[in-house]
Design a protein around this motif. Structure first.
Motif, PDB file in Angstrom:
ATOM      1  N   LYS A  37       7.163  16.407 -69.547  1.00 10.20           N
ATOM      2  CA  LYS A  37       7.582  15.390 -68.758  1.00 10.20           C
ATOM      3  C   LYS A  37       8.815  15.927 -67.699  1.00 10.20           C
ATOM      4  O   LYS A  37       8.503  15.512 -66.676  1.00 10.20           O
ATOM      5  CB  LYS A  37       8.175  14.156 -69.523  1.00 10.20           C
ATOM      6  CG  LYS A  37       8.358  12.858 -68.484  1.00 10.20           C
ATOM      7  CD  LYS A  37       8.595  11.790 -69.343  1.00 10.20           C
ATOM      8  CE  LYS A  37       9.234  10.513 -68.479  1.00 10.20           C
ATOM      9  NZ  LYS A  37       9.726   9.334 -69.254  1.00 10.20           N
ATOM     10  N   SER A  38       9.670  16.311 -68.480  1.00 10.53           N
ATOM     11  CA  SER A  38      10.745  17.115 -67.611  1.00 10.53           C
ATOM     12  C   SER A  38      11.550  18.184 -68.315  1.00 10.53           C
ATOM     13  O   SER A  38      11.220  18.386 -69.256  1.00 10.53           O
ATOM     14  CB  SER A  38      11.999  15.992 -67.179  1.00 10.53           C
ATOM     15  OG  SER A  38      12.440  15.327 -68.486  1.00 10.53           O
ATOM     16  N   VAL A  39      12.192  18.920 -67.585  1.00 10.72           N
ATOM     17  CA  VAL A  39      12.835  20.210 -67.992  1.00 10.72           C
ATOM     18  C   VAL A  39      14.430  20.103 -67.386  1.00 10.72           C
ATOM     19  O   VAL A  39      14.643  19.628 -66.153  1.00 10.72           O
ATOM     20  CB  VAL A  39      12.198  21.508 -67.507  1.00 10.72           C
ATOM     21  CG1 VAL A  39      10.815  21.561 -68.140  1.00 10.72           C
ATOM     22  CG2 VAL A  39      12.349  21.648 -65.963  1.00 10.72           C
ATOM     23  N   GLY A  40      15.349  20.902 -68.305  1.00  6.28           N
ATOM     24  CA  GLY A  40      16.596  20.934 -67.591  1.00  6.28           C
ATOM     25  C   GLY A  40      17.028  22.408 -68.141  1.00  6.28           C
ATOM     26  O   GLY A  40      16.557  22.998 -69.204  1.00  6.28           O
ATOM     27  N   PHE A  41      18.012  22.906 -67.386  1.00  7.46           N
ATOM     28  CA  PHE A  41      18.574  24.302 -67.730  1.00  7.46           C
ATOM     29  C   PHE A  41      19.848  24.275 -66.956  1.00  7.46           C
ATOM     30  O   PHE A  41      20.292  24.047 -65.948  1.00  7.46           O
ATOM     31  CB  PHE A  41      17.633  25.326 -66.842  1.00  7.46           C
ATOM     32  CG  PHE A  41      18.046  26.752 -67.353  1.00  7.46           C
ATOM     33  CD1 PHE A  41      17.660  27.013 -68.690  1.00  7.46           C
ATOM     34  CD2 PHE A  41      18.344  27.630 -66.418  1.00  7.46           C
ATOM     35  CE1 PHE A  41      17.989  28.572 -69.194  1.00  7.46           C
ATOM     36  CE2 PHE A  41      18.656  28.957 -66.669  1.00  7.46           C
ATOM     37  CZ  PHE A  41      18.535  29.381 -68.164  1.00  7.46           C
ATOM     38  N   ASP A  42      20.912  25.038 -68.102  1.00  8.80           N
ATOM     39  CA  ASP A  42      22.130  25.029 -67.726  1.00  8.80           C
ATOM     40  C   ASP A  42      22.706  26.403 -67.637  1.00  8.80           C
ATOM     41  O   ASP A  42      23.872  27.015 -67.378  1.00  8.80           O
ATOM     42  CB  ASP A  42      23.212  24.539 -68.582  1.00  8.80           C
ATOM     43  CG  ASP A  42      23.274  24.904 -70.111  1.00  8.80           C
ATOM     44  OD1 ASP A  42      22.459  26.233 -70.148  1.00  8.80           O
ATOM     45  OD2 ASP A  42      23.719  24.309 -70.917  1.00  8.80           O
ATOM     46  N   GLY A  43      21.614  27.405 -67.684  1.00  9.56           N
ATOM     47  CA  GLY A  43      21.929  28.970 -67.420  1.00  9.56           C
ATOM     48  C   GLY A  43      21.919  29.572 -68.817  1.00  9.56           C
ATOM     49  O   GLY A  43      21.796  30.815 -68.748  1.00  9.56           O
ATOM     50  N   VAL A  44      21.842  28.899 -69.686  1.00 17.08           N
ATOM     51  CA  VAL A  44      21.812  29.399 -71.032  1.00 17.08           C
ATOM     52  C   VAL A  44      20.641  28.621 -72.070  1.00 17.08           C
ATOM     53  O   VAL A  44      19.958  29.106 -72.924  1.00 17.08           O
ATOM     54  CB  VAL A  44      23.163  29.587 -71.850  1.00 17.08           C
ATOM     55  CG1 VAL A  44      23.104  30.040 -73.449  1.00 17.08           C
ATOM     56  CG2 VAL A  44      24.077  30.272 -71.043  1.00 17.08           C
ATOM     57  N   THR A  45      20.919  27.065 -71.847  1.00 18.22           N
ATOM     58  CA  THR A  45      20.113  26.320 -72.675  1.00 18.22           C
ATOM     59  C   THR A  45      19.019  25.748 -71.937  1.00 18.22           C
ATOM     60  O   THR A  45      19.410  25.300 -70.796  1.00 18.22           O
ATOM     61  CB  THR A  45      21.055  25.196 -73.408  1.00 18.22           C
ATOM     62  OG1 THR A  45      22.287  25.767 -73.985  1.00 18.22           O
ATOM     63  CG2 THR A  45      20.413  24.273 -74.163  1.00 18.22           C
TER      64      THR A  45
END
Length: 69
Positions: free
Chosen positions: A12-20
């Motif tokens: 449905k959706s994705v998120g990324f903080d540079g590591v996770t």
């Protein structure tokens, strides 16, 4: 983590903080993976089939973040 909707029947959706990397599934469940490189996140975003990319490149390749809410 800011989440972005994706066109996919598997995600449905994705998120990324540079590591996770955080993924939300269509039924509402979330999973977070630790130690994911930017190139893997970029590959997921451009993959024709995000479900196939997840299964082949992410699912068994990175540690699940057990401390995620």
């Amino acid at each position: 983590m800011k989440m972005f909707p994706v066109e996919s029947s598997a995600l449905k959706s994705v998120g990324f903080d540079g590591v996770t990397l955080q993924l939300q599934f269509p039924k509402g469940g979330f999973i977070r993976f630790k130690g994911v490189p930017q190139s893997t996140f970029d590959g997921l975003l451009i993959a024709e089939s995000k479900g196939t990319f997840y299964n082949q490149q992410i699912r068994n390749s990175f540690e699940i973040d057990q401390d995620a809410p």
